[in-house]
Design an enzyme around this catalytic site. Sequence first.
Site, PDB file in Angstrom:
ATOM      1  N   CYS A 128      21.249  35.181  71.029  1.00  0.00           N
ATOM      2  CA  CYS A 128      19.891  35.547  71.425  1.00  0.00           C
ATOM      3  C   CYS A 128      19.224  36.359  70.314  1.00  0.00           C
ATOM      4  O   CYS A 128      19.474  37.564  70.181  1.00  0.00           O
ATOM      5  CB  CYS A 128      19.899  36.344  72.726  1.00  0.00           C
ATOM      6  SG  CYS A 128      18.245  36.841  73.263  1.00  0.00           S
ATOM      7  N   CYS A 135      17.171  39.478  71.597  1.00  0.00           N
ATOM      8  CA  CYS A 135      17.941  40.650  72.039  1.00  0.00           C
ATOM      9  C   CYS A 135      18.622  41.351  70.875  1.00  0.00           C
ATOM     10  O   CYS A 135      18.591  42.581  70.767  1.00  0.00           O
ATOM     11  CB  CYS A 135      18.993  40.224  73.059  1.00  0.00           C
ATOM     12  SG  CYS A 135      18.342  39.433  74.530  1.00  0.00           S
ATOM     13  N   ASP A 136      19.271  40.571  70.017  1.00  0.00           N
ATOM     14  CA  ASP A 136      20.191  41.144  69.034  1.00  0.00           C
ATOM     15  C   ASP A 136      19.625  41.222  67.621  1.00  0.00           C
ATOM     16  O   ASP A 136      20.221  41.860  66.755  1.00  0.00           O
ATOM     17  CB  ASP A 136      21.490  40.328  69.020  1.00  0.00           C
ATOM     18  CG  ASP A 136      22.147  40.279  70.395  1.00  0.00           C
ATOM     19  OD1 ASP A 136      21.951  41.234  71.163  1.00  0.00           O
ATOM     20  OD2 ASP A 136      22.831  39.295  70.698  1.00  0.00           O
TER      21      ASP A 136
END
Length: 518
Positions: free
Chosen positions: A344, A347-348
């Site tokens: 992701c 997200c990361d």
Amino acid sequence: MLQDDLKTQMRAYMDYLRENVVLEATLGADDRSNEIRGVLEEVASLSDKVSFSDQGTASRSPSFLIRRAGSNEQVSFGGLPMGHEFTSFVLALLQVGGHPPKVDADQIEQIRALDGEFRFETYFSQSCQNCPDVVQALNTLSVLNPKIQHIAIDGADFQAEVEERGIRSVPQIYLNGVPFSSGRMDINQILAKLDESSVERAAAKLDDLAPFDVLVLGGGPAGASAAVYAARKGLRTGLVAERFGGQVMDTAGIENFISVKETEGPHLAAAFEAHVRQYDVEVITSQRATKLVPKQGETGLHEIALESGASLRSKTIILATGARWRQLGVPGEKEYMTKGVAYCPHCDGPFYKGRPVVVAGGGNSGVEAAIDLAGIVSHVTLLQRGGQLKADKVLQDKLHSLKNVTVLTNALTSEIQGNGKEVTGLTYQGADGAAHELKVDGVFVQIGLLPNTEWLQGALDLSPYGEIVVNDHCATSVPGVFAAGDATTVPYKQIVIATGEGAKASLSAFDYLIRLPV
């Protein structure tokens, strides 16, 4: 600071406060501390039930806790919970202030019965869509049980901790200083891990449920649509899912769902769930199906075995189990998952600021990931195993305009290297057949989806790609069993298509039911 429209919303929320609340901050003289001070002072000015103090003595700075006046009920934040986490801040403020959390009576009893010392730490990023579920669940536990403490930590504000613990993906949860879990979790999943006997109790309750007319497996767009249509027909309807939303929860921006000009995956998933819960649907979450036992004869019942040991029975089944990210399947991928291997970028991505990364995959998702990451990392190398990218032309044009992106075609990833703690490089096989190495700190895998159908092998017909074979009425090879969404052979894996197919599957199940012998 807070925008005027946000202040107006916050004032309205403050009306739900029943108890006085103190925002107690531990701050320094740095810019971030000053920013947090400004926001907390603004929030405190919106209600006479909220006060601000900068006399905190927490070990982390900048940080703050939300404490009920004259009580030990509190929730803590390291850094400033803005972005996707602002909702977590508002909910924590309300819950500490006496507004009851949306948790059923059985869960409240189970939470309060937990005995021991539970010190949770959750690392999040403000761009992470998966993090709020975890943060909000653990905040709720800490409000309901004084033996549970929780602090949600913005990794961007505590880089030294992130580096020391080797965190490369969020959410990352620690319990009493030891890794507890990574990735999205809801209250049910957390409780199941803390209280193992709860799984057996839940299974016993499920075994006692009366048979359904329609049992939907999956809480994504197809499953939600199928459940609504079945319930509206007056059928006894059940829905089983590990989580509501499915892949939608991992989708950042959505701009092609007709009638909704722009939204985010978690918001749309919440709307799906709210719509389903408006009807008389038995919603069963945090459960995974392991086996389909087709009925014997026209008047028998299909049976679904669950991982918890329970079994559910129904006259018809609608399979809407969706799909998950496909993995590379190369050495090093599993070993360095969450330690440099990620799926992701939204997200990361922030954990790779200023670092070189690889994106594996040249379709729309891969190219979108590379474009997204290019604004954060030092350099992106995109690897496409075929001779050309498969993404839409408008995305390719944008990609090629970026100066810190390199595109390599005919490049097949063969291994991911690391030093035992984190990713240090990647090896790929080029068009010349030789092995080539890249020194990178992260690998983002974006090579498509894999249907969640392994548990159905032998029970009904699957395509060579593992998809459930369906006809134009969403019927499978087993009478009374229907399927919809990304797990099926229907082309074009889109949210709008999945919702339509879910409705079609439900209508087909209704048509099947009314033709059964009395």
